[in-house]
Design a protein around this motif. Structure first.
Motif, PDB file in Angstrom:
ATOM      1  N   LEU A  20       0.826  -1.207   0.000  1.00 48.93           N
ATOM      2  CA  LEU A  20       0.000   0.000   0.000  1.00 48.93           C
ATOM      3  C   LEU A  20       0.855   1.249   0.000  1.00 48.93           C
ATOM      4  O   LEU A  20       0.561   2.232  -0.687  1.00 48.93           O
ATOM      5  N   ALA A  21       1.969   1.224   0.776  1.00 46.29           N
ATOM      6  CA  ALA A  21       2.848   2.397   0.824  1.00 46.29           C
ATOM      7  C   ALA A  21       3.476   2.667  -0.530  1.00 46.29           C
ATOM      8  O   ALA A  21       3.588   3.816  -0.965  1.00 46.29           O
ATOM      9  N   TRP A  22       3.909   1.608  -1.233  1.00 45.49           N
ATOM     10  CA  TRP A  22       4.493   1.795  -2.561  1.00 45.49           C
ATOM     11  C   TRP A  22       3.446   2.327  -3.540  1.00 45.49           C
ATOM     12  O   TRP A  22       3.709   3.239  -4.314  1.00 45.49           O
ATOM     13  N   SER A 406       1.994   8.107   3.425  1.00 46.39           N
ATOM     14  CA  SER A 406       0.697   8.205   2.766  1.00 46.39           C
ATOM     15  C   SER A 406      -0.182   9.250   3.438  1.00 46.39           C
ATOM     16  O   SER A 406      -0.956   9.948   2.775  1.00 46.39           O
ATOM     17  N   ILE A 407      -0.079   9.365   4.778  1.00 44.22           N
ATOM     18  CA  ILE A 407      -0.870  10.365   5.499  1.00 44.22           C
ATOM     19  C   ILE A 407      -0.488  11.767   5.064  1.00 44.22           C
ATOM     20  O   ILE A 407      -1.350  12.623   4.796  1.00 44.22           O
ATOM     21  N   PHE A 408       0.827  12.042   4.974  1.00 48.53           N
ATOM     22  CA  PHE A 408       1.272  13.365   4.517  1.00 48.53           C
ATOM     23  C   PHE A 408       0.823  13.620   3.084  1.00 48.53           C
ATOM     24  O   PHE A 408       0.386  14.730   2.754  1.00 48.53           O
ATOM     25  N   PHE A 415      -3.554  17.462   9.153  1.00 42.20           N
ATOM     26  CA  PHE A 415      -4.088  16.179   9.595  1.00 42.20           C
ATOM     27  C   PHE A 415      -3.013  15.379  10.312  1.00 42.20           C
ATOM     28  O   PHE A 415      -3.259  14.787  11.379  1.00 42.20           O
ATOM     29  N   ALA A 416      -1.805  15.338   9.744  1.00 39.15           N
ATOM     30  CA  ALA A 416      -0.709  14.582  10.361  1.00 39.15           C
ATOM     31  C   ALA A 416      -0.363  15.141  11.735  1.00 39.15           C
ATOM     32  O   ALA A 416      -0.038  14.382  12.659  1.00 39.15           O
ATOM     33  N   TYR A 472       7.199   9.784  16.809  1.00 35.92           N
ATOM     34  CA  TYR A 472       8.351   9.594  15.937  1.00 35.92           C
ATOM     35  C   TYR A 472       7.962   9.645  14.456  1.00 35.92           C
ATOM     36  O   TYR A 472       8.725  10.164  13.632  1.00 35.92           O
ATOM     37  N   SER A 473       6.778   9.110  14.122  1.00 35.85           N
ATOM     38  CA  SER A 473       6.410   8.994  12.710  1.00 35.85           C
ATOM     39  C   SER A 473       5.720  10.221  12.154  1.00 35.85           C
ATOM     40  O   SER A 473       5.817  10.488  10.952  1.00 35.85           O
ATOM     41  N   LEU A 474       5.016  10.987  13.001  1.00 38.19           N
ATOM     42  CA  LEU A 474       4.226  12.115  12.497  1.00 38.19           C
ATOM     43  C   LEU A 474       4.535  13.435  13.206  1.00 38.19           C
ATOM     44  O   LEU A 474       4.744  14.459  12.558  1.00 38.19           O
ATOM     45  N   PHE A 475       4.572  13.414  14.534  1.00 45.38           N
ATOM     46  CA  PHE A 475       4.766  14.666  15.272  1.00 45.38           C
ATOM     47  C   PHE A 475       6.128  15.290  14.979  1.00 45.38           C
ATOM     48  O   PHE A 475       6.224  16.487  14.663  1.00 45.38           O
TER      49      PHE A 475
END
Length: 563
Positions: A20-22, A406-408, A415-416, A472-475
Motif C-alpha cells: 500500500l505504501a508503494w 501516505s498520510i502526509f 491532519f498529520a 516519531y512517525s508524524l509529530f
C-alpha cells in the motif's frame, strides 16, 4: 529464536502495508526510462510492446503519463521505481538515516537504563522532582551555552564537541562513577538530615543521596533533546529541500525504529546475562559496561557518519528552496532572541506543540512507571520488561512510519499534526479510567487470567507505545518541516529555545502538576481524576496551536514558492 518469532510474524503482517505504501507513493509513473543521451527529464520512456504508441519529444520518444496509467501492470512497477530516491537524494538520505539509527539506538539504551537506576533505587515519585529541579535548569543553562558555542564555533565543531562530551560521560559512569558510588554518594549525610525534615522532602533527598544516578538521568534525557531533536534535525534541515522533507522525513525513522527493536533485544540479552552471573558479582556494574560499550560504539558510528556527510555531501547538494537568506551582520543576543521568539506567533505555536506533548506524556508516563515498579520490583525484571517494551515500540513505530508517508501525501500537514494529540488523548484517558475504576474492571481482568495491576501495566504500555510511535512517525516530522521556511537565525536559536527549553519545560510542567497534586491529595493514585481533567485541557491547547500553525505554515510555504 523464540524471541524473534513474534517479530518475523509482524514483518509478514506488514507485507500488504508495504504494498500500500508503494502504491500510494508520489511521483510520475515510469517504467522503462529513456536512456537517450540528450534526454535528462524524468518521465520519458523507451518504446516497448506493452506501452501505447509513443509521441516524439525532441530527439527522444516519450509516452504520456496518462498512457502509462492505462496499463495497470506498467503503472505498478513504475510507481515502485518512482518511489526510489534519486542518486542525489540517496547521498543525503542514507547517511541521515544511519545517523538517526545510531542516535535512537543509544537513546533507547540510555532511557531504559536511567529508569532502572532511578525507579528501582528511589521510586517513580522522584521523577517529577528530577525533571523540575534538575532537568529544566540544566536545559536552560545548556541553551545559553549552545548559543555561545554557535556564535564562536562552526556547526561541525559544535556537533563534535557536544556529542563527544556525552560519550565521555557515559563511559566514565560505567567505568569509574558507578563502581565507586558508595564513596561518592552522601548516604550518611542524607540519613542524618532526613529525620529533621518533613516527609515531603523524601524525593528531593533521594536525588541528593543518589546524585550520580540523577546526573545519569539528566544526561540521558539531554541526549534525546540535544543530539536527536537539535543537532540531528538541524543537520537534516540544512541539507534537505522542502519537497524531500515531505517525502522522506517520515521514512528517516525506519532505520531508527529498527534500532529500537535491536536495542530492546540487546537490553533483554544483557538482563539475562546479569541473571546468570555468579553470586557476589556486581551485576549492574557488569551490565553497565556492556550497555555503555554499545553506546560508545554507536556514538562513534554517529560521528564517522556525520564526518562523511560534511566531507562528501554538504555543499554538493541542493538546499531548501525559497528559504529567506539571512542578512550578514551581528547575531542577536540571547535576550534579543528570546524577545523575538516571544513576539513570533509562528515560533510560539511551535513551542506550544512541544510543551503540550511534554506535559501530556509526562502526566501519563510517571503514573504508569509507578504501576510498573509494583509489578516488577526487581531491577532484572524491570530491565527485561523495558527491553521488550522498546522492541515493541520500534515495531509499531515502523508500521506508523510506513503509513506516515501516505498520510502526509493524502491528508497534508494539518491532519498529520493532529494524529498525535488524538492518540495520546484517547489512550491516556483509557489508562486513567482503568486505574480509577479498577474495581469495575476486576472481573474482566480475572476472566482474562490476570490482575488489575498487570492489566494497568499492559494498557499503560500500549498507551506509551502508541504515543511514542505517533510522535516519531508524524509529530517530529511535522515539527521539523515547520522550521524549513524560517531564516537561519530563527532556525538556529529558535530551534534551540524550543527543543532544549520547550521540551523540558513541558515535562517539568507536567512534573510540577504532579508534585502539587501529590502534596494536595497524598499520592499519584488519588490524583488520577485530576490528571484526566488536566490531560483533556492540554489536548485542547495542543489542537488549537496545531490548527493555528497549519495556517501560518501554508502561508509561509506559499510565500517561499512565490519568491
Amino acid at each position: 529464536m523464540k524471541l524473534l518469532n513474534p517479530y518475523l510474524l509482524m514483518l509478514l503482517a506488514l507485507q500488504p502495508i508495504l504494498s500500500l505504501a508503494w502504491v500510494n507513493s508520489p511521483g510520475i509513473n515510469a517504467l522503462n526510462s529513456c536512456r537517450h543521451p540528450l534526454c535528462t527529464r524524468r518521465g520519458h520512456f523507451k518504446v516497448t510492446g506493452s506501452i501505447p504508441p509513443p509521441r516524439v519529444h525532441g530527439t527522444c520518444l516519450t509516452t504520456s503519463k496518462e498512457a502509462v496509467e492505462e496499463n495497470p501492470k506498467s503503472g505498478f512497477f513504475s510507481k515502485i521505481k518512482a518511489a526510489i530516491p534519486e542518486a542525489h537524494e540517496r547521498k543525503k538520505l542514507i547517511p541521515l538515516s544511519l545517523m538517526f539509527f545510531a542516535i535512537l539506538f543509544n537513546y533507547t539504551i540510555l532511557r531504559d537504563t536511567k529508569d532502572v537506576l532511578m525507579v528501582t533505587s528511589s521510586g517513580a515519585e522522584v521523577i517529577p522532582f528530577i525533571k523540575t529541579y534538575v532537568n529544566l535548569p540544566a536545559a536552560i543553562g545548556f541553551t545559553a551555552l549552545y548559543g555561545r558555542l554557535s556564535d564562536k564555533m562552526e556547526d561541525t565543531s559544535v556537533f563534535y564537541t557536544v556529542v563527544t562530551s556525552f560519550l565521555l560521560f557515559f563511559s566514565s559512569f560505567a567505568l569509574f562513577i558507578y563502581p565507586n558510588r558508595s564513596h561518592l554518594h552522601p548516604i550518611s549525610f542524607v540519613n542524618w538530615l532526613s529525620p529533621q525534615l518533613p516527609s515531603g522532602f523524601s524525593a528531593p533527598l533521594a536525588i541528593i543521596r543518589n546524585w550520580s544516578f540523577s546526573l545519569f538521568y539528566l544526561m540521558s534525557e539531554m541526549w534525546g533533546s540535544v543530539v536527536s531533536s537539535l543537532l540531528f534535525w538541524k543537520t537534516a534541515n540544512d541539507v534537505t529541500t522542502v519537497e524531500e522533507a515531505k517525502k522522506y522525513y517520515p521514512l528517516f525513522g525506519l532505520g531508527a525504529n529498527v534500532a529500537l527493536i535491536v536495542s530492546g533485544q540487546y537490553v533483554r540479552w544483557v538482563s539475562n546475562l546479569r541473571a546468570s552471573l555468579a553470586p557476589g558479582v556486581d551485576a549492574w556494574a557488569v551490565s553497565l559496561r556492556f550497555l555503555m560499550g554499545a553506546v560508545m560504539t554507536s556514538g562513534t558510528t554517529l560521528l564517522l557518519t556525520y564526518r562523511h556527510l560534511q566531507k562528501n555531501v554538504v555543499g554538493k547538494v541542493k538546499t531548501s528552496p525559497g528559504a529567506p537568506k539571512k542578512a550578514k551582520g551581528p547575531r542577536m543576543s540571547m535576550k534579543e532572541s528570546a524577545k523575538f521568539l516571544m513576539n513570533s506567533p509562528y515560533i510560539r505555536d511551535l513551542a506550544l506543540l512541544v510543551i503540550s506533548y511534554g506535559v501530556c506524556i509526562n502526566i501519563v508516563e510517571v503514573s504508569w512507571k509507578a504501576k510498573l515498579k509494583e509489578a516488577f520490583p526487581s531491577p532484572n525484571e524491570y530491565s527485561a520488561f523495558m527491553g521488550t517494551f522498546s522492541s515493541v515500540t520500534g515495531s509499531v513505530t515502523l508500521l506508523m512510519m510506513l503509513l506516515g508517508r501516505s498520510i502526509f501525501a493524502k491528508f497534508g500537514w494539518r491532519f498529520a499534526a493532529l494524529v498525535t494529540p488524538s492518540m495520546i488523548g484517547i489512550t491516556g484517558l483509557s489508562f486513567f479510567a482503568l486505574n480509577y475504576f479498577s474495581d469495575v474492571f476486576a472481573p474482566i481482568s480475572a476472566a482474562l487470567g490476570t490482575t488489575p495491576l498487570m492489566m494497568a501495566v499492559v494498557v499503560g504500555a500500549a498507551q506509551n507505545i502508541l504515543s511514542k510511535s505517533s510522535k516519531y512517525s508524524l509529530f517530529d516530522p511535522c515539527k521539523e518541516m515547520a522550521y524549513i521556511p524560517l531564516d537561519k537565525e530563527s532556525k538556529t536559536k529558535g530551534k534551540a529555545a524550543i527543543d532544549i527549553i520547550g521540551n523540558p519545560l513541558g515535562k517539568s510542567g507536567g512534573s510540577m502538576i504532579q508534585q502539587i497534586l501529590i502534596f494536595g491529595v497524598g499520592s499519584l493514585a488519588a490524583a488520577t481524576p485530576y490528571f484526566a481533567v488536566i490531560l483533556m485541557g492540554m489536548i485542547y491547547v495542543w489542537v488549537k496551536a496545531a490548527n493555528s500553525l497549519s495556517v501560518q505554515f501554508d502561508s509561509a510555504m506559499e510565500a517561499s514558492s512565490a519568491e
